[in-house]
Design an enzyme around this catalytic site. Structure first.
Site, PDB file in Angstrom:
ATOM      1  N   GLN A 259      29.347  21.008  -9.962  1.00  0.00           N
ATOM      2  CA  GLN A 259      29.945  19.701  -9.637  1.00  0.00           C
ATOM      3  C   GLN A 259      30.920  19.811  -8.466  1.00  0.00           C
ATOM      4  O   GLN A 259      30.940  18.959  -7.572  1.00  0.00           O
ATOM      5  CB  GLN A 259      30.687  19.121 -10.856  1.00  0.00           C
ATOM      6  CG  GLN A 259      29.780  18.558 -11.930  1.00  0.00           C
ATOM      7  CD  GLN A 259      29.421  19.577 -12.989  1.00  0.00           C
ATOM      8  OE1 GLN A 259      29.381  20.779 -12.723  1.00  0.00           O
ATOM      9  NE2 GLN A 259      29.146  19.108 -14.199  1.00  0.00           N
TER      10      GLN A 259
ATOM     11  N   ASN B  20      20.463  22.871 -11.499  1.00  0.00           N
ATOM     12  CA  ASN B  20      21.036  24.217 -11.464  1.00  0.00           C
ATOM     13  C   ASN B  20      19.905  25.200 -11.754  1.00  0.00           C
ATOM     14  O   ASN B  20      19.393  25.262 -12.865  1.00  0.00           O
ATOM     15  CB  ASN B  20      22.149  24.342 -12.502  1.00  0.00           C
ATOM     16  CG  ASN B  20      23.057  25.521 -12.218  1.00  0.00           C
ATOM     17  OD1 ASN B  20      22.652  26.492 -11.583  1.00  0.00           O
ATOM     18  ND2 ASN B  20      24.292  25.440 -12.704  1.00  0.00           N
TER      19      ASN B  20
ATOM     20  N   HIS C 241      18.997  28.253 -12.766  1.00  0.00           N
ATOM     21  CA  HIS C 241      19.703  29.330 -13.458  1.00  0.00           C
ATOM     22  C   HIS C 241      19.092  30.708 -13.189  1.00  0.00           C
ATOM     23  O   HIS C 241      17.873  30.869 -13.221  1.00  0.00           O
ATOM     24  CB  HIS C 241      19.696  29.080 -14.971  1.00  0.00           C
ATOM     25  CG  HIS C 241      20.341  27.787 -15.367  1.00  0.00           C
ATOM     26  ND1 HIS C 241      21.690  27.546 -15.199  1.00  0.00           N
ATOM     27  CD2 HIS C 241      19.830  26.658 -15.919  1.00  0.00           C
ATOM     28  CE1 HIS C 241      21.979  26.335 -15.642  1.00  0.00           C
ATOM     29  NE2 HIS C 241      20.867  25.777 -16.077  1.00  0.00           N
TER      30      HIS C 241
ATOM     31  N   PHE D 221      31.779  30.468 -13.697  1.00  0.00           N
ATOM     32  CA  PHE D 221      31.668  29.371 -14.661  1.00  0.00           C
ATOM     33  C   PHE D 221      32.316  29.813 -15.969  1.00  0.00           C
ATOM     34  O   PHE D 221      31.765  30.642 -16.688  1.00  0.00           O
ATOM     35  CB  PHE D 221      30.208  28.976 -14.881  1.00  0.00           C
ATOM     36  CG  PHE D 221      30.055  27.734 -15.741  1.00  0.00           C
ATOM     37  CD1 PHE D 221      30.620  26.526 -15.351  1.00  0.00           C
ATOM     38  CD2 PHE D 221      29.361  27.787 -16.940  1.00  0.00           C
ATOM     39  CE1 PHE D 221      30.490  25.384 -16.137  1.00  0.00           C
ATOM     40  CE2 PHE D 221      29.231  26.646 -17.729  1.00  0.00           C
ATOM     41  CZ  PHE D 221      29.797  25.450 -17.326  1.00  0.00           C
TER      42      PHE D 221
ATOM     43  N   LYS E 188       0.853  -1.184   0.000  1.00  0.00           N
ATOM     44  CA  LYS E 188       0.000   0.000   0.000  1.00  0.00           C
ATOM     45  C   LYS E 188       0.890   1.236   0.000  1.00  0.00           C
ATOM     46  O   LYS E 188       1.744   1.393   0.871  1.00  0.00           O
ATOM     47  CB  LYS E 188      -0.895   0.000   1.241  1.00  0.00           C
ATOM     48  CG  LYS E 188      -2.063   0.975   1.153  1.00  0.00           C
ATOM     49  CD  LYS E 188      -3.094   0.548   0.111  1.00  0.00           C
ATOM     50  CE  LYS E 188      -4.326  -0.042   0.771  1.00  0.00           C
ATOM     51  NZ  LYS E 188      -5.310  -0.520  -0.219  1.00  0.00           N
TER      52      LYS E 188
ATOM     53  N   THR F 205      -3.235  -5.593   0.796  1.00  0.00           N
ATOM     54  CA  THR F 205      -2.644  -4.264   0.963  1.00  0.00           C
ATOM     55  C   THR F 205      -3.456  -3.454   1.967  1.00  0.00           C
ATOM     56  O   THR F 205      -2.897  -2.589   2.649  1.00  0.00           O
ATOM     57  CB  THR F 205      -2.547  -3.502  -0.381  1.00  0.00           C
ATOM     58  OG1 THR F 205      -3.856  -3.218  -0.868  1.00  0.00           O
ATOM     59  CG2 THR F 205      -1.766  -4.309  -1.410  1.00  0.00           C
ATOM     60  N   ASP F 206      -4.754  -3.745   2.088  1.00  0.00           N
ATOM     61  CA  ASP F 206      -5.565  -3.049   3.095  1.00  0.00           C
ATOM     62  C   ASP F 206      -5.051  -3.348   4.501  1.00  0.00           C
ATOM     63  O   ASP F 206      -5.070  -2.478   5.381  1.00  0.00           O
ATOM     64  CB  ASP F 206      -7.033  -3.464   2.962  1.00  0.00           C
ATOM     65  CG  ASP F 206      -7.947  -2.613   3.831  1.00  0.00           C
ATOM     66  OD1 ASP F 206      -8.082  -1.405   3.530  1.00  0.00           O
ATOM     67  OD2 ASP F 206      -8.487  -3.134   4.827  1.00  0.00           O
TER      68      ASP F 206
ATOM     69  N   ARG G  48      28.598  34.897 -10.600  1.00  0.00           N
ATOM     70  CA  ARG G  48      27.233  34.508 -10.928  1.00  0.00           C
ATOM     71  C   ARG G  48      26.491  34.050  -9.671  1.00  0.00           C
ATOM     72  O   ARG G  48      27.098  33.738  -8.641  1.00  0.00           O
ATOM     73  CB  ARG G  48      27.207  33.377 -11.968  1.00  0.00           C
ATOM     74  CG  ARG G  48      27.747  32.055 -11.463  1.00  0.00           C
ATOM     75  CD  ARG G  48      27.465  30.908 -12.442  1.00  0.00           C
ATOM     76  NE  ARG G  48      27.941  29.628 -11.897  1.00  0.00           N
ATOM     77  CZ  ARG G  48      27.642  28.433 -12.421  1.00  0.00           C
ATOM     78  NH1 ARG G  48      26.870  28.351 -13.496  1.00  0.00           N
ATOM     79  NH2 ARG G  48      28.119  27.324 -11.882  1.00  0.00           N
TER      80      ARG G  48
END
Length: 315
Positions: A239, A265, A267, A174, A20, A65-66, A191
């Site tokens: 990274q 990322n 941006h 970067f 479940k 599942t109940d 940045r």
């Protein structure tokens, strides 16, 4: 004759599980007038001797599942919810040890945090500010996650978090990247670096004989160390930041053997304000939601094996 002219092999049943999913269980602990909330989303997946139910439809080995749903709610009362990990351990052990046909249980949990609403002294004439310890606001910072797997002898606990959005407004560059005929991106020497952290980490604890970690303290410390590394790394790439976050956790927490990050990322692009006769000196940005760079990696303790799934979107 082609290779395909032989009789094809028959179809066979491969890996299978059932249970479940997404049982939303909220437990309130009343400590006098002070109340405490644990709010979980619990998914149960069971596997074992389940060939017959697939082949013939016989439910002889199937715990409904109940029933797994009912067990989640009953265990919230019987065992309480000390932590997501501890609750998952109780459930996994129960399903594997109480049902002969079930050989493996995997419990996945999301935990939603709440914090108390502070009341002002001036409102004390209404309810009595001292008595208002039962009002909460849902925390928006991140969702805590846990995955507990048990096969009757070995445990695997993977804790984590998702939706933890962080930003450095400077100290990120970067440049020096590969450029080909399709490259239009300008090099950046100052940045914004922003990401939404999704991370899972695996504990070395795997048997009842070993000392079990303090789950809540370990979670808080892992989060603290990854955030500190994010803030303190002068970043030349996402990274590099990711790696420093993982190294800091592994080096600081001896109980953690492996940590994986998935970092989109987020941006932020400088807006060209020159058409309006305005100079944009790293002040106004357009926050793009898609597409986004997606940086993913696992950092391991030396000698540990990689066990966290590479595609973590299903955790």
């Amino acid at each position: 004759m082609t290779a395909h002219s032989h009789h094809p092999r028959p179809a066979i049943l491969g890996q299978n599980q059932y249970g479940k999913a997404e049982n939303r269980v909220v437990r309130i602990v009343r400590d006098g007038d002070t109340h405490h909330i644990k709010d979980l989303n619990v998914s149960v997946a069971l596997s074992g001797d389940m060939e017959e139910v697939h082949l013939s439809g016989s439910n002889a080995n199937v715990l409904p599942t109940d029933t797994t749903k009912n067990t989640v709610f009953a265990f919230a009362k019987e065992h309480g919810i000390e932590s997501a990990e501890q609750f998952g351990i109780h459930l996994a052990r129960h399903f594997v040890t109480s049902q002969e046909a079930i050989h493996r249980a995997r419990i996945r949990i999301e935990e939603y945090s709440w914090e108390r609403i502070e009341t002002s002294e001036s409102n004390s004439r209404f309810i009595g500010a001292d008595e208002v310890k039962h009002s909460f606001v849902r925390k928006g910072q991140e969702t805590r996650t846990a995955q507990i797997t048990y096969d009757g002898s070995r445990w695997e606990v993977i804790s984590g978090l998702k939706d933890l959005t962080v930003m450095n407004s400077t100290n990120s560059e970067f440049w020096g990247y590969v450029k080909d005929k399709y490259t239009t991106l300008q090099e950046a020497y100052d940045r914004i670096l922003a990401t939404e952290v999704s991370s899972q980490w695996r504990y070395g604890w795997s048997s009842d004989e070993d000392r079990m970690p303090n789950w809540d303290r370990s979670y808080a410390q892992a989060k603290k160390h990854m955030l500190a590394a994010f803030a303190e790394t002068y970043s030349l790439s996402l990274q590099q930041t990711l790696y420093q976050m993982g190294v800091r956790v592994i080096n600081s927490r001896s109980e953690i053997d492996e940590i994986r990050f998935s970092l989109p990322n987020k941006h932020h692009f400088l807006v060209d304000l020159e058409p309006f006769g305005l100079k944009n000196d790293h002040e106004v940005y357009y926050a793009a939601d898609r597409p986004y760079g997606l940086i993913e990696a696992t950092i391991l303790r030396d000698g540990a094996e990689q066990r966290i799934p590479v595609d973590m979107t299903n955790l």
